[in-house]
Write a protein that holds these residues in place. Sequence first.
Motif, PDB file in Angstrom:
ATOM      1  N   ALA A 168       0.830  -1.205   0.000  1.00  0.00           N
ATOM      2  CA  ALA A 168       0.000   0.000   0.000  1.00  0.00           C
ATOM      3  C   ALA A 168       0.865   1.256   0.000  1.00  0.00           C
ATOM      4  N   ASN A 169       2.003   1.197   0.691  1.00  0.00           N
ATOM      5  CA  ASN A 169       2.911   2.334   0.738  1.00  0.00           C
ATOM      6  C   ASN A 169       3.310   2.778  -0.659  1.00  0.00           C
ATOM      7  N   PHE A 170       3.689   1.829  -1.516  1.00  0.00           N
ATOM      8  CA  PHE A 170       4.084   2.197  -2.868  1.00  0.00           C
ATOM      9  C   PHE A 170       2.888   2.651  -3.705  1.00  0.00           C
ATOM     10  N   ASN A 171       1.689   2.202  -3.366  1.00  0.00           N
ATOM     11  CA  ASN A 171       0.501   2.679  -4.069  1.00  0.00           C
ATOM     12  C   ASN A 171       0.212   4.152  -3.781  1.00  0.00           C
ATOM     13  N   THR A 172       0.777   4.663  -2.708  1.00  0.00           N
ATOM     14  CA  THR A 172       0.534   6.071  -2.371  1.00  0.00           C
ATOM     15  C   THR A 172       1.352   7.025  -3.226  1.00  0.00           C
ATOM     16  N   PHE A 173       2.237   6.512  -4.072  1.00  0.00           N
ATOM     17  CA  PHE A 173       3.099   7.396  -4.851  1.00  0.00           C
ATOM     18  C   PHE A 173       2.413   7.932  -6.115  1.00  0.00           C
ATOM     19  N   GLY A 174       1.238   7.407  -6.438  1.00  0.00           N
ATOM     20  CA  GLY A 174       0.546   7.827  -7.653  1.00  0.00           C
ATOM     21  C   GLY A 174      -0.195   9.137  -7.472  1.00  0.00           C
ATOM     22  N   PRO A 175      -0.979   9.526  -8.477  1.00  0.00           N
ATOM     23  CA  PRO A 175      -1.770  10.755  -8.379  1.00  0.00           C
ATOM     24  C   PRO A 175      -2.938  10.571  -7.412  1.00  0.00           C
ATOM     25  N   ASP A 176      -3.679  11.609  -7.201  1.00  0.00           N
ATOM     26  CA  ASP A 176      -4.808  11.568  -6.266  1.00  0.00           C
ATOM     27  C   ASP A 176      -5.978  10.828  -6.916  1.00  0.00           C
ATOM     28  N   SER A 281      10.458  -5.229 -13.692  1.00  0.00           N
ATOM     29  CA  SER A 281      11.105  -4.393 -12.686  1.00  0.00           C
ATOM     30  C   SER A 281      10.240  -4.270 -11.436  1.00  0.00           C
ATOM     31  N   PRO A 282      10.824  -4.462 -10.254  1.00  0.00           N
ATOM     32  CA  PRO A 282      10.047  -4.364  -9.016  1.00  0.00           C
ATOM     33  C   PRO A 282       9.381  -3.003  -8.832  1.00  0.00           C
ATOM     34  N   ALA A 283      10.039  -1.942  -9.299  1.00  0.00           N
ATOM     35  CA  ALA A 283       9.457  -0.596  -9.248  1.00  0.00           C
ATOM     36  C   ALA A 283       9.154  -0.148 -10.667  1.00  0.00           C
ATOM     37  N   GLN A 284       7.924   0.243 -10.930  1.00  0.00           N
ATOM     38  CA  GLN A 284       7.531   0.650 -12.272  1.00  0.00           C
ATOM     39  C   GLN A 284       8.028   2.053 -12.601  1.00  0.00           C
ATOM     40  N   LEU A 285       7.873   2.971 -11.671  1.00  0.00           N
ATOM     41  CA  LEU A 285       8.293   4.350 -11.945  1.00  0.00           C
ATOM     42  C   LEU A 285       8.475   5.119 -10.647  1.00  0.00           C
ATOM     43  N   PHE A 286       9.285   6.172 -10.734  1.00  0.00           N
ATOM     44  CA  PHE A 286       9.423   7.130  -9.646  1.00  0.00           C
ATOM     45  C   PHE A 286       9.486   8.526 -10.255  1.00  0.00           C
ATOM     46  N   GLY A 287       9.152   9.515  -9.450  1.00  0.00           N
ATOM     47  CA  GLY A 287       9.176  10.884  -9.917  1.00  0.00           C
ATOM     48  C   GLY A 287      10.517  11.556  -9.684  1.00  0.00           C
ATOM     49  N   ARG A 288      10.810  12.547 -10.501  1.00  0.00           N
ATOM     50  CA  ARG A 288      11.955  13.426 -10.326  1.00  0.00           C
ATOM     51  C   ARG A 288      11.492  14.846 -10.660  1.00  0.00           C
ATOM     52  N   THR A 289      12.246  15.847 -10.213  1.00  0.00           N
ATOM     53  CA  THR A 289      11.927  17.244 -10.484  1.00  0.00           C
ATOM     54  C   THR A 289      13.174  17.949 -11.002  1.00  0.00           C
ATOM     55  N   ALA A 290      13.026  18.679 -12.096  1.00  0.00           N
ATOM     56  CA  ALA A 290      14.153  19.433 -12.640  1.00  0.00           C
ATOM     57  C   ALA A 290      14.522  20.555 -11.671  1.00  0.00           C
ATOM     58  N   ARG A 291      15.775  20.575 -11.250  1.00  0.00           N
ATOM     59  CA  ARG A 291      16.226  21.606 -10.311  1.00  0.00           C
ATOM     60  C   ARG A 291      16.379  22.965 -11.008  1.00  0.00           C
ATOM     61  N   THR A 292      16.863  22.924 -12.244  1.00  0.00           N
ATOM     62  CA  THR A 292      17.110  24.143 -13.016  1.00  0.00           C
ATOM     63  C   THR A 292      16.602  23.915 -14.438  1.00  0.00           C
ATOM     64  N   ASP A 293      16.667  24.921 -15.256  1.00  0.00           N
ATOM     65  CA  ASP A 293      16.376  24.732 -16.676  1.00  0.00           C
ATOM     66  C   ASP A 293      17.399  23.746 -17.232  1.00  0.00           C
ATOM     67  N   VAL A 294      16.942  22.736 -17.957  1.00  0.00           N
ATOM     68  CA  VAL A 294      17.841  21.682 -18.408  1.00  0.00           C
ATOM     69  C   VAL A 294      17.332  21.115 -19.727  1.00  0.00           C
ATOM     70  N   TYR A 311      10.912   3.024 -15.192  1.00  0.00           N
ATOM     71  CA  TYR A 311      11.960   2.006 -15.090  1.00  0.00           C
ATOM     72  C   TYR A 311      11.668   0.801 -15.988  1.00  0.00           C
ATOM     73  N   ASP A 312      10.455   0.297 -15.892  1.00  0.00           N
ATOM     74  CA  ASP A 312      10.120  -0.934 -16.602  1.00  0.00           C
ATOM     75  C   ASP A 312      10.071  -0.713 -18.107  1.00  0.00           C
ATOM     76  N   SER A 313       9.672   0.468 -18.528  1.00  0.00           N
ATOM     77  CA  SER A 313       9.699   0.794 -19.946  1.00  0.00           C
ATOM     78  C   SER A 313      11.134   0.893 -20.443  1.00  0.00           C
ATOM     79  N   ALA A 314      11.987   1.584 -19.679  1.00  0.00           N
ATOM     80  CA  ALA A 314      13.392   1.724 -20.063  1.00  0.00           C
ATOM     81  C   ALA A 314      14.069   0.365 -20.175  1.00  0.00           C
ATOM     82  N   GLY A 340      16.996   1.066 -10.204  1.00  0.00           N
ATOM     83  CA  GLY A 340      17.426   2.440 -10.338  1.00  0.00           C
ATOM     84  C   GLY A 340      18.849   2.518 -10.855  1.00  0.00           C
ATOM     85  N   TYR A 341      19.428   3.710 -10.697  1.00  0.00           N
ATOM     86  CA  TYR A 341      20.790   3.945 -11.164  1.00  0.00           C
ATOM     87  C   TYR A 341      21.254   5.250 -10.565  1.00  0.00           C
ATOM     88  N   GLY A 342      22.554   5.330 -10.258  1.00  0.00           N
ATOM     89  CA  GLY A 342      23.082   6.617  -9.819  1.00  0.00           C
ATOM     90  C   GLY A 342      23.771   6.538  -8.491  1.00  0.00           C
TER      91      GLY A 342
END
Length: 351
Positions: A168-176, A281-294, A311-314, A340-342
């Motif tokens: 359920a915790n990971f289900n909370t990462f989606g939209p409202d 992939s155990p995790a389908q996707l996660f969000g990221r935010t652009a810090r600056t114009d990129v 992740y799973d698409s990649a 993931g990666y990084g």
Amino acid sequence: MPVPTSVLVPRSDIDLFSDEVMAAPYEVYRELRDAGPIVYLNRIDAYAIPRYEQAREVLGDWKSFSSSDVAFNEAAKKFISDRGVIRADPPWHDQMRGVLAERLAPRAVRALRPEIAYRAEELVDRLVDQGSFDAVAELAHRFPVDIVGDLIGLPREGRADLLPLLDANFNTFGPDNDRTRAALPALDALTEYVTVTATRDALAEGSMGRAVYEAADAGWIPAEAAPFVVLAYVAAGMDTTVHALGHAVWLFAENPDQWQALRADPTLVPQALREVVRCESPAQLFGRTARTDVTLGGVDLSAGSRLAVLYDSANRDERKWADADRFDITRANTDHLGFGYGLRGPGAGDD
């Protein structure tokens, strides 16, 4: 969020979080990959990153793309803000990972292999003797709860209730949406677990969980963060392993030629497990935010742009792997993105 105008960015009304897409996502992922390296998702006001090259670039560049907002709803963001590993950027990320760096080093993990192997064989022998068994409930659920629970030093009380809460915790990462709202109470239940049940005194001496509190005593991390660091390792260790084991059984059942190849050459086991994680992939996707114009994939993104890294698409990108949808345990797959990666440990945030 303005759509950049430097190039024509494809738009999509696909709902990645619908029951239909979540049950069978791969044709949708292919559609997004074919549309372009970046696709604007109207429903969640974010850019999908469906291809391998751009996904790896985003995950590996924390200075341009922050992990601070992995979720796509405000309630989850507020709950896990600054409390765990998943939403952390350096230097805080390095501090929290460094707490257990020595325990998670390859040499330390290898020392645990005999005990883990013994318990795995004991469980499998018992299941084989039964003649038939539920691969998810009796194997994929059982083994990680026992092993990860013992490594972290969790009390026996309450372990059986963890898996549905973590799911359920990971289900909370989606939209409202309905799924997210139904899962949100799990966040409170998990907080109660690490603050009431799996407390410092309840964690086993010499365990990874106790090491987190010892790190807080030494001033490496704030004392109030310790329960949530423990929770981060519980979630990462249990939930992903459940998915990987369940998918392994299913993939080999669906591809008996690969099972026979593995039986003929057991040295392929590490590669086979990586292929399981690449394909499912155990995790389908996660969000990221652009810090600056990129600029990413030829697209100019403005600071604050939200990204959904798929992740799973990649991991099934035909531009990266030939016949990418095929489960092939002989495939070169060390660079999959299933986990993931990084950022990998202390100093990962350094130049």
